[in-house]
Scaffold this active site. Structure first.
Site, PDB file in Angstrom:
ATOM      1  CB  CYS A   1      -0.934  -0.003   1.200  1.00 26.16           C
ATOM      2  SG  CYS A   1      -1.981  -1.468   1.250  1.00 26.16           S
TER       3      CYS A   1
ATOM      4  CG  HIS B   1      -6.498   1.983   0.672  1.00 23.92           C
ATOM      5  ND1 HIS B   1      -5.298   2.463   0.163  1.00 23.92           N
ATOM      6  CD2 HIS B   1      -6.163   0.980   1.545  1.00 23.92           C
ATOM      7  CE1 HIS B   1      -4.290   1.777   0.707  1.00 23.92           C
ATOM      8  NE2 HIS B   1      -4.784   0.877   1.537  1.00 23.92           N
TER       9      HIS B   1
END
Ligand SMILES: CC(=O)SCCNC(=O)CCNC(=O)[C@H](O)C(C)(C)COP(=O)(O)OP(=O)(O)OC[C@H]1O[C@@H](n2cnc3c(N)ncnc32)[C@H](O)[C@@H]1OP(=O)(O)O
Length: 412
Positions: free
Chosen positions: A88, A357
């Site tokens: 991420c 996200h």
């Protein structure tokens, strides 16, 4: 000015949402075209590119040379293109590499772009992206250790038989339980984070969720993993974000007036710290280094974008960035200090929880928000007089903390 002063000269971003009709190439073209136009640069002006994605292999099957393929499709070719995968934190890592590239003088103008498509009609494929980020060699032992951080906490009714979710939600939930046990952090404080970020993203037309949510609604929402309910967890998202990075030489060839200075980009990986040694958390150590390099401190920050993959993560990062003492992140969120208009607004974009996200794009989305704020162009979510901004973007897990973090500090 020496070469090691670097700038963000242009930024671009797509809407974050489930976008089944758009391919990775479509998303990349959209974000990169905007960033080039914003910087006053044409594709031929780029001397290198760093291309971040973490999930494209799982969803679209392009496991290798993803960047070369996507960028060539929009006429960016014949330059060094490097693919970056750091879970991420992939796109803040791409920015870090671009910053080092221009700071070294290897070239003057460089592209950093991050993209991910996580949505698939076959939900198992979306969740496989997250499983793939886990250390498969030691998964069961690591997971057992993580899940046992606060063993005597019994989830209340409703949380015992939760549905399918990313493995990361269980990990963050366990870390949250430890924080609750150690410091008295409450589920209502986590709900305050979710409600705040939803409120912020009502002002962000590119956010995945643009509706307000109350603290009570966040508490009453579907249980995911105690103490996390649905709006306390980042959603599945598709999207891309890009930045043009340059040194002082490069800036002479670009739209100088819109540039924002990149004071620090600090990349750090996990150590084997004990779970309750928050003062040795990798994000805290990286933030201290970033502040030192920039010659500023947390009190100088006008705003922060932090990696709220869950509401708990935001509380943890509020502490790690030095905005309050360890253990005070929950009360701080509840006090309103981290809301727009408060002393240190956090995640005015809506954060991962509500802006969305798409993991490989998130770090550069944070940069996009900071640049927009520092230029005074954030409209209804503008932090008045923004001068310095800091972002924390974390990826994966290794031991009891994120496997990697990247701190970016921008300012005038
Ligand atoms: C270091 C790191 O960053 S690790 C983090 C990486 N990211 C992740 O791990 C992703 C975590 N998220 C998840 O596991 C899942 O999205 C969950 C568990 C939160 C939700 O799973 P699902 O219920 O399967 O989600 P699904 O996408 O089908 O959405 C169901 C509904 O909830 C809504 N929803 C999903 N997530 C959220 C959210 N965060 N906030 C508000 N609503 C949400 C959807 O909009 C949808 O509403 P609708 O029925 O009105 O359209």
């Amino acid at each position: 000015m020496s070469n090691d002063t670097t700038y963000i000269a242009g930024v671009g971003i797509t809407r974050f949402d489930k976008q089944p009709g758009k391919s990775v190439k479509d998303l990349v073209r959209d974000a990169v075209s905007q960033a080039l136009a914003d910087a006053g640069c044409d594709a031929a002006g780029l001397q290198a590119a760093y291309f971040a994605t973490a999930g494209q292999g799982s969803i679209e099957g392009q496991y290798m040379v993803a960047g070369q393929v996507a960028l060539k499709a929009m006429g960016i070719a014949g330059i060094p293109v490097t693919n970056v995968e750091n879970a991420c934190a992939s796109s803040s890592t791409a920015l870090n590499a671009a910053h080092l590239y221009v700071a070294s003088g290897a070239g003057d103008i460089c592209l950093a772009v991050g993209v991910d498509k996580l949505y698939s009609e076959d939900k198992a494929r979306s969740f496989a992206v997250f499983d793939g980020a886990w250390d498969v060699h030691d998964a069961s032992a690591q997971m057992a250790r993580l899940m046992a951080l606060a063993p005597d906490v019994t989830p209340p009714p409703g949380f015992e038989e939760p549905g399918k979710r990313s493995v990361f939600m269980d990990i963050y939930a366990s870390l949250a339980r430890l924080h609750m046990k150690t410091f008295g952090t409450t589920q209502r404080q986590l709900a305050a984070v979710a409600a705040k970020n939803h409120m912020h993203s009502t002002h962000n037309p590119l956010a995945q969720f643009q509706y307000p949510l109350t603290v009570d609604e966040a508490l009453a929402a579907r249980p995911v993993s105690w103490p996390l309910t649905l709006p306390m967890c980042a959603p599945i998202s598709d999207g891309a974000a890009a930045a043009i990075v340059c040194n002082a030489q490069g800036l002479k060839r670009l739209a100088r007036a819109r540039a924002v200075r990149l004071y620090a980009s600090v990349l750090r990986t996990a150590t084997d710290r004990p779970a309750d040694r928050y003062d040795r958390h990798l994000c805290h150590l990286a933030a201290l280094e970033a502040y030192e390099r920039a010659g500023v401190g947390p009190q100088d920050m006008s705003l922060a974008e932090v990696h709220d993959a869950t509401a708990f993560a935001e509380i943890q990062q509020t502490e790690a960035l030095g905005f309050c003492a360890f253990g005070e992140g929950g009360p701080m969120a509840e006090s309103g200090a981290t809301s727009l208009g408060g002393s240190i607004p956090i995640n005015v974009s809506g954060g991962l929880l509500s802006r969305g996200h798409p993991i490989g794009a998130t770090g550069l989305a944070q940069v996009h928000e900071m640049v927009t704020q520092l230029r005074g162009e954030a409209g209804a979510r503008q932090v008045e007089g923004a001068r310095f901004a800091i972002a924390e973007n974390g990826g994966g897990f290794n031991g009891v903390e994120e496997a990697v973090t990247c701190i970016t500090l921008l300012g005038h």
